[in-house]
Design a protein around this motif. Structure first.
Motif, short mmCIF file in Angstrom:
data_model
loop_
_atom_site.label_atom_id
_atom_site.label_comp_id
_atom_site.label_asym_id
_atom_site.label_seq_id
_atom_site.Cartn_x
_atom_site.Cartn_y
_atom_site.Cartn_z
N HIS A 35 0.82 -1.21 0.00
CA HIS A 35 0.00 0.00 0.00
C HIS A 35 0.86 1.28 0.00
CE1 HIS A 35 -2.93 -3.03 1.22
NE2 HIS A 35 -3.86 -2.20 0.78
N ARG A 36 1.97 1.26 0.74
CA ARG A 36 2.84 2.45 0.78
C ARG A 36 3.53 2.65 -0.57
NH1 ARG A 36 4.75 5.13 4.72
NH2 ARG A 36 6.91 4.96 4.04
N ARG A 37 4.00 1.58 -1.19
CA ARG A 37 4.63 1.71 -2.51
C ARG A 37 3.61 2.21 -3.54
NH1 ARG A 37 6.52 -4.14 -2.39
NH2 ARG A 37 5.41 -4.00 -0.44
N HIS A 38 2.38 1.71 -3.42
CA HIS A 38 1.31 2.16 -4.32
C HIS A 38 1.08 3.66 -4.16
CE1 HIS A 38 -3.06 2.91 -5.10
NE2 HIS A 38 -2.73 2.33 -6.24
N ARG A 39 0.96 4.12 -2.92
CA ARG A 39 0.74 5.55 -2.67
C ARG A 39 1.93 6.37 -3.16
NH1 ARG A 39 -2.00 9.87 -3.03
NH2 ARG A 39 -1.58 11.44 -1.45
N ALA A 40 3.13 5.88 -2.92
CA ALA A 40 4.32 6.60 -3.37
C ALA A 40 4.34 6.71 -4.90
CB ALA A 40 5.59 5.91 -2.86
N CYS A 41 3.91 5.68 -5.58
CA CYS A 41 3.84 5.73 -7.04
C CYS A 41 2.81 6.76 -7.50
CB CYS A 41 3.50 4.36 -7.63
SG CYS A 41 4.91 3.24 -7.65
N GLU A 42 1.69 6.84 -6.79
CA GLU A 42 0.68 7.86 -7.11
C GLU A 42 1.30 9.25 -6.97
OE1 GLU A 42 -3.68 6.08 -5.90
OE2 GLU A 42 -2.44 6.88 -4.29
N LEU A 43 1.98 9.47 -5.84
CA LEU A 43 2.58 10.78 -5.59
C LEU A 43 3.71 11.09 -6.57
CD1 LEU A 43 2.67 10.71 -1.68
CD2 LEU A 43 1.12 12.05 -3.13
N ALA A 44 4.39 10.05 -7.05
CA ALA A 44 5.49 10.24 -7.99
C ALA A 44 4.98 10.39 -9.42
CB ALA A 44 6.46 9.06 -7.90
N GLY A 45 3.68 10.24 -9.62
CA GLY A 45 3.11 10.39 -10.96
C GLY A 45 3.30 9.18 -11.86
N LYS A 46 3.58 8.03 -11.28
CA LYS A 46 3.74 6.81 -12.07
C LYS A 46 2.38 6.32 -12.57
CE LYS A 46 8.18 6.05 -11.32
NZ LYS A 46 9.15 6.02 -12.37
N GLU A 47 2.36 5.69 -13.72
CA GLU A 47 1.11 5.15 -14.26
C GLU A 47 0.96 3.67 -13.98
OE1 GLU A 47 0.29 6.28 -18.27
OE2 GLU A 47 0.89 8.35 -17.93
N THR A 48 2.09 2.97 -13.76
CA THR A 48 2.05 1.54 -13.49
C THR A 48 2.95 1.24 -12.30
OG1 THR A 48 3.90 1.02 -14.98
CG2 THR A 48 1.66 0.96 -15.93
#
Length: 155
Positions: free
Chosen positions: A87-100
């Protein structure tokens, strides 16, 4: 007389000529890139995902190096995936603007998913006392369910 031919499944040409190594390879878990938009948090996820300093460090790390450890998700019947671990990696990807995000997809029942979610959170550096209590409660509930199922099968 009815034909039972419709119950016969024929192997494809690829399957006929596949090596044992190729068949074993098909059975292995694979890391796949899943769209962030297809991922949903685990229902009643007890561990907090905070946009704090540690999260910002994770965002920076993901921006610089990518996601080093894939999340674990399970397919949802209605489509998409439920995050079991990460869940934390997922949120970090959202904040980093990652699409996948890299993910391992596993078919897990509710008990298996809860146990994996709880155990994976043990590997975090810091766990709040309330999260630790919830972890024990989740594990005890899962063990209770397992004992009930085992007792039912013995009876």
């Amino acid at each position: 007389m009815k034909s039972s031919a419709k119950n016969i499944k024929l192997a494809s040409v690829d399957d006929l000529f596949k090596t044992d190594e190729g068949r074993a390879d098909d059975e292995r878990e694979r890391v796949q890139e899943i769209a962030i938009s297809e991922l949903h948090p685990f229902k009643d996820h007890p561990f907090k995902v905070l946009d704090d300093e540690k999260m910002m460090e994770t965002v920076e790390s993901i921006q610089q190096y990518g996601v080093l450890v894939p999340i674990i998700a399970r397919p949802l019947p209605e489509g998409g995936y439920e995050i079991v671990s990460g869940h934390r990696r997922h949120r970090a990807c959202e904040l980093a603007g990652k699409e996948t995000i890299p993910a391992i997809v596993r078919d897990l029942d509710d008990d298996e998913a809860v146990l994996l979610m709880v155990d994976s959170n043990l590997q975090r550096e810091t766990i709040l006392p309330s999260e630790r209590a919830c972890r024990h409660q989740s594990r005890n509930q899962r063990n209770h369910n397992h004992d009930r199922v085992c007792h039912h099968h013995r009876a």
